[in-house]
Design a protein around this motif. Structure first.
Motif, PDB file in Angstrom:
ATOM      1  N   ASN A  42      38.364  49.918  42.670  1.00  0.00           N
ATOM      2  CA  ASN A  42      38.306  50.303  41.253  1.00  0.00           C
ATOM      3  C   ASN A  42      37.120  49.652  40.569  1.00  0.00           C
ATOM      4  N   VAL A  43      36.642  50.297  39.513  1.00  0.00           N
ATOM      5  CA  VAL A  43      35.631  49.680  38.660  1.00  0.00           C
ATOM      6  C   VAL A  43      36.332  49.246  37.375  1.00  0.00           C
ATOM      7  N   TYR A  44      36.183  47.969  37.045  1.00  0.00           N
ATOM      8  CA  TYR A  44      36.741  47.439  35.794  1.00  0.00           C
ATOM      9  C   TYR A  44      35.600  47.317  34.799  1.00  0.00           C
ATOM     10  N   LYS A  45      35.773  47.932  33.645  1.00  0.00           N
ATOM     11  CA  LYS A  45      34.744  47.852  32.614  1.00  0.00           C
ATOM     12  C   LYS A  45      34.791  46.478  31.950  1.00  0.00           C
ATOM     13  N   LYS A  46      33.693  46.120  31.294  1.00  0.00           N
ATOM     14  CA  LYS A  46      33.617  44.836  30.608  1.00  0.00           C
ATOM     15  C   LYS A  46      34.828  44.653  29.680  1.00  0.00           C
ATOM     16  N   GLY A  47      35.515  43.554  29.823  1.00  0.00           N
ATOM     17  CA  GLY A  47      36.666  43.259  28.968  1.00  0.00           C
ATOM     18  C   GLY A  47      38.010  43.699  29.543  1.00  0.00           C
ATOM     19  N   GLN A  48      37.990  44.532  30.586  1.00  0.00           N
ATOM     20  CA  GLN A  48      39.264  44.961  31.188  1.00  0.00           C
ATOM     21  C   GLN A  48      39.792  43.857  32.100  1.00  0.00           C
ATOM     22  N   THR A  49      41.108  43.727  32.140  1.00  0.00           N
ATOM     23  CA  THR A  49      41.713  42.647  32.934  1.00  0.00           C
ATOM     24  C   THR A  49      42.199  43.156  34.291  1.00  0.00           C
ATOM     25  N   LEU A  50      41.964  42.349  35.313  1.00  0.00           N
ATOM     26  CA  LEU A  50      42.463  42.679  36.656  1.00  0.00           C
ATOM     27  C   LEU A  50      43.923  42.258  36.761  1.00  0.00           C
ATOM     28  N   PHE A  51      44.194  41.074  36.237  1.00  0.00           N
ATOM     29  CA  PHE A  51      45.576  40.606  36.164  1.00  0.00           C
ATOM     30  C   PHE A  51      45.684  39.625  35.014  1.00  0.00           C
ATOM     31  N   VAL A  52      46.912  39.411  34.591  1.00  0.00           N
ATOM     32  CA  VAL A  52      47.159  38.583  33.413  1.00  0.00           C
ATOM     33  C   VAL A  52      48.058  37.414  33.794  1.00  0.00           C
ATOM     34  N   GLN A  53      47.764  36.271  33.199  1.00  0.00           N
ATOM     35  CA  GLN A  53      48.563  35.049  33.356  1.00  0.00           C
ATOM     36  C   GLN A  53      50.051  35.401  33.248  1.00  0.00           C
ATOM     37  N   GLY A  54      50.831  35.000  34.241  1.00  0.00           N
ATOM     38  CA  GLY A  54      52.272  35.276  34.201  1.00  0.00           C
ATOM     39  C   GLY A  54      52.688  36.521  34.967  1.00  0.00           C
ATOM     40  N   ASN A  55      51.691  37.346  35.366  1.00  0.00           N
ATOM     41  CA  ASN A  55      52.010  38.567  36.124  1.00  0.00           C
ATOM     42  C   ASN A  55      52.323  38.253  37.582  1.00  0.00           C
ATOM     43  N   HIS A  56      52.951  39.198  38.207  1.00  0.00           N
ATOM     44  CA  HIS A  56      53.322  39.064  39.609  1.00  0.00           C
ATOM     45  C   HIS A  56      52.138  39.470  40.497  1.00  0.00           C
ATOM     46  N   PRO A  57      51.788  38.661  41.519  1.00  0.00           N
ATOM     47  CA  PRO A  57      50.678  39.065  42.399  1.00  0.00           C
ATOM     48  C   PRO A  57      51.123  40.088  43.451  1.00  0.00           C
ATOM     49  N   PHE A  58      50.348  41.157  43.572  1.00  0.00           N
ATOM     50  CA  PHE A  58      50.655  42.190  44.572  1.00  0.00           C
ATOM     51  C   PHE A  58      49.780  42.064  45.812  1.00  0.00           C
ATOM     52  N   GLY A  59      48.657  41.335  45.697  1.00  0.00           N
ATOM     53  CA  GLY A  59      47.721  41.232  46.819  1.00  0.00           C
ATOM     54  C   GLY A  59      46.498  40.453  46.383  1.00  0.00           C
ATOM     55  N   ILE A  60      45.392  40.643  47.106  1.00  0.00           N
ATOM     56  CA  ILE A  60      44.163  39.935  46.702  1.00  0.00           C
ATOM     57  C   ILE A  60      43.083  40.936  46.292  1.00  0.00           C
ATOM     58  N   TYR A  61      42.181  40.430  45.491  1.00  0.00           N
ATOM     59  CA  TYR A  61      41.059  41.222  45.005  1.00  0.00           C
ATOM     60  C   TYR A  61      39.775  40.684  45.641  1.00  0.00           C
ATOM     61  N   CYS A  62      38.958  41.576  46.183  1.00  0.00           N
ATOM     62  CA  CYS A  62      37.638  41.208  46.715  1.00  0.00           C
ATOM     63  C   CYS A  62      36.602  41.782  45.762  1.00  0.00           C
ATOM     64  N   VAL A  63      35.719  40.932  45.284  1.00  0.00           N
ATOM     65  CA  VAL A  63      34.715  41.400  44.322  1.00  0.00           C
ATOM     66  C   VAL A  63      33.509  41.943  45.090  1.00  0.00           C
ATOM     67  N   SER A  64      33.202  43.199  44.871  1.00  0.00           N
ATOM     68  CA  SER A  64      32.061  43.824  45.541  1.00  0.00           C
ATOM     69  C   SER A  64      30.781  43.619  44.728  1.00  0.00           C
ATOM     70  N   SER A  65      30.875  43.827  43.424  1.00  0.00           N
ATOM     71  CA  SER A  65      29.720  43.583  42.546  1.00  0.00           C
ATOM     72  C   SER A  65      30.210  43.238  41.151  1.00  0.00           C
ATOM     73  N   GLY A  66      29.372  42.493  40.435  1.00  0.00           N
ATOM     74  CA  GLY A  66      29.732  42.127  39.066  1.00  0.00           C
ATOM     75  C   GLY A  66      30.286  40.713  38.968  1.00  0.00           C
ATOM     76  N   ASN A  67      30.739  40.371  37.783  1.00  0.00           N
ATOM     77  CA  ASN A  67      31.256  39.021  37.512  1.00  0.00           C
ATOM     78  C   ASN A  67      32.573  39.088  36.738  1.00  0.00           C
ATOM     79  N   ILE A  68      33.436  38.156  37.057  1.00  0.00           N
ATOM     80  CA  ILE A  68      34.763  38.106  36.439  1.00  0.00           C
ATOM     81  C   ILE A  68      35.016  36.684  35.960  1.00  0.00           C
ATOM     82  N   LYS A  69      35.545  36.552  34.765  1.00  0.00           N
ATOM     83  CA  LYS A  69      35.933  35.209  34.318  1.00  0.00           C
ATOM     84  C   LYS A  69      37.426  35.024  34.562  1.00  0.00           C
ATOM     85  N   VAL A  70      37.766  33.838  35.046  1.00  0.00           N
ATOM     86  CA  VAL A  70      39.171  33.487  35.244  1.00  0.00           C
ATOM     87  C   VAL A  70      39.494  32.456  34.165  1.00  0.00           C
ATOM     88  N   SER A  71      40.417  32.795  33.286  1.00  0.00           N
ATOM     89  CA  SER A  71      40.665  31.910  32.146  1.00  0.00           C
ATOM     90  C   SER A  71      42.156  31.694  31.921  1.00  0.00           C
TER      91      SER A  71
END
Lengths: 241, 134
Positions: A42-71
């Protein structure tokens, strides 16, 4: 009937621009083919969240391109950036292996291409491919090292030293060496985001950035920061290793 | 089948609902998550990373930030897109205090390889061959 489109952004692992830096770098093409058949790109646009604090993990994410902040969001509603994740990195592995909810939120800093692999498949891949386990251990170890350095900096260094250290870190992860000898930081962070990364107020950060510019350590063109004097920046960071 | 008027265009949306006793069978087999607060499952234009199945509460489907419809108990979301690797035309947002089951791609593929007489495989095939494409 509501139409959907075939996914034009779908990516085969062997063609991933970040394959050499990823956890599957040592795998053979046949294995990569199988992974490609079990992932979702998937492509996540600027500001879109991959997952949110407190959510259930379904698997792992591999970043192909771009940058993500973990906060993390504190009880006062303030955001603290834990780390910046870039191409070749993985996300969500810690919560996956500990079977805990996500302890942080992952947000795209720009349009970012990310592949998702579900827990069942990644566990099978790890059990069958020790080289993948080693790559994940390597990533976890680096993450832990970075976290330890950050804790130490927060306790032992002043804001000026922490800011110098942040510029050096961004130079290592997102720096582009230019012909004129400067380093271009290829990552657009807001002043607020930079302030949270070094644990200071926005106003303090702005004051120190001005000081760094006046001292000729950095330059700024628009929102882009350039490191002009790396040696002096190392002095200011008080790096003793 | 539900019909909605959206501007000048009439959009027809079909949603697959799992009926008893398969509903109870799936509920006993699938993991679930209790969503205390509102959460975006996926954005418009993305492929769902897992398929979702509403046990309790509600999932809203939005297009251009406008709610188009809601899914309730027994309704399935994202399975077809996940299996066919198709992006969704809507954003899916789970409402607070909803309990949602999920099924990942690896499990779906395993089930679809089972014997044709397997009841869960039959149920998944029914969903996959249904006319809706959310």
């Amino acid at each position: 009937m509501q139409k959907t489109n075939s996914n034009k952004g779908s990516l085969h692992c062997k063609d991933c621009p970040s394959r050499e830096n990823g956890i599957f770098c040592a795998m053979e093409l046949a294995s990569l083919e199988d992974i490609s058949n079990h992932k979702v790109t998937n492509v996540y646009k600027k500001g879109q969240t991959l997952f949110v604090q407190g959510n259930h993990p379904f698997g792992i994410y591999c970043v192909s391109s771009g940058n993500i902040k973990v906060s993390k969001i504190g009880s006062d509603g303030k955001e603290s950036i834990v780390r910046i994740v870039s191409a070749g990195d993985i996300l969500g592995h810690r919560s996956l292996f500990t079977d805990q909810f996500y302890s942080a939120t992952a947000t795209a800093l720009e349009d970012t291409k990310v592949c998702f692999i579900d827990k069942k498949y990644i566990m099978k891949t790890i059990s069958e491919n020790p080289e993948v386990s080693l790559e994940i251990i390597n990533k976890l170890s680096r993450d832990m090292g970075a976290a330890e350095s950050r804790i130490t900096s927060m306790h032992q260094k002043n804001v000026r030293e922490r800011l110098a250290e942040l510029f050096l870190l961004l130079k290592d992860t997102h720096g582009q060496k230019l012909d004129d000898g400067r380093w271009k930081l290829d990552l657009k962070l807001t002043r607020e985001e930079m302030a949270t990364m070094i644990g200071t107020a926005n106003e303090t950060l702005i004051r120190f950035i001005s000081e760094f510019k006046d001292a000729g350590l950095i330059e700024q063109e628009g929102k882009t920061i350039f490191i002009t004097n790396e040696a002096e920046l190392l002095e200011w960071a008080n790096v003793n290793y | 089948m539900i019909r909605y008027d959206h501007k000048k265009m009439k959009t027809k949306i079909d949603v697959f609902t799992i009926q008893p006793p398969m509903l109870e069978t799936l509920e006993s087999l699938l993991d679930f998550k209790d969503f205390k607060s509102e959460s975006i499952l996926y954005y418009e234009g993305q492929i769902p990373i897992v398929a979702y199945f509403v046990r309790e509460g509600q999932i809203d489907l939005l297009k251009n930030n406008r709610k188009r419809m809601s899914l309730h108990r027994g309704q399935v979301l994202g399975l077809k897109e996940l299996v066919n690797q198709q992006s969704s035309g809507v954003q899916a947002t789970v409402r607070p205090n909803s309990i949602i089951s999920f099924i990942d791609l690896t499990t779906v593929k395993e089930i679809l390889k089972r014997d044709a007489s397997d009841s869960i495989r039959t149920a998944l095939n029914e969903v996959l061959s249904s006319p809706f494409v959310f």
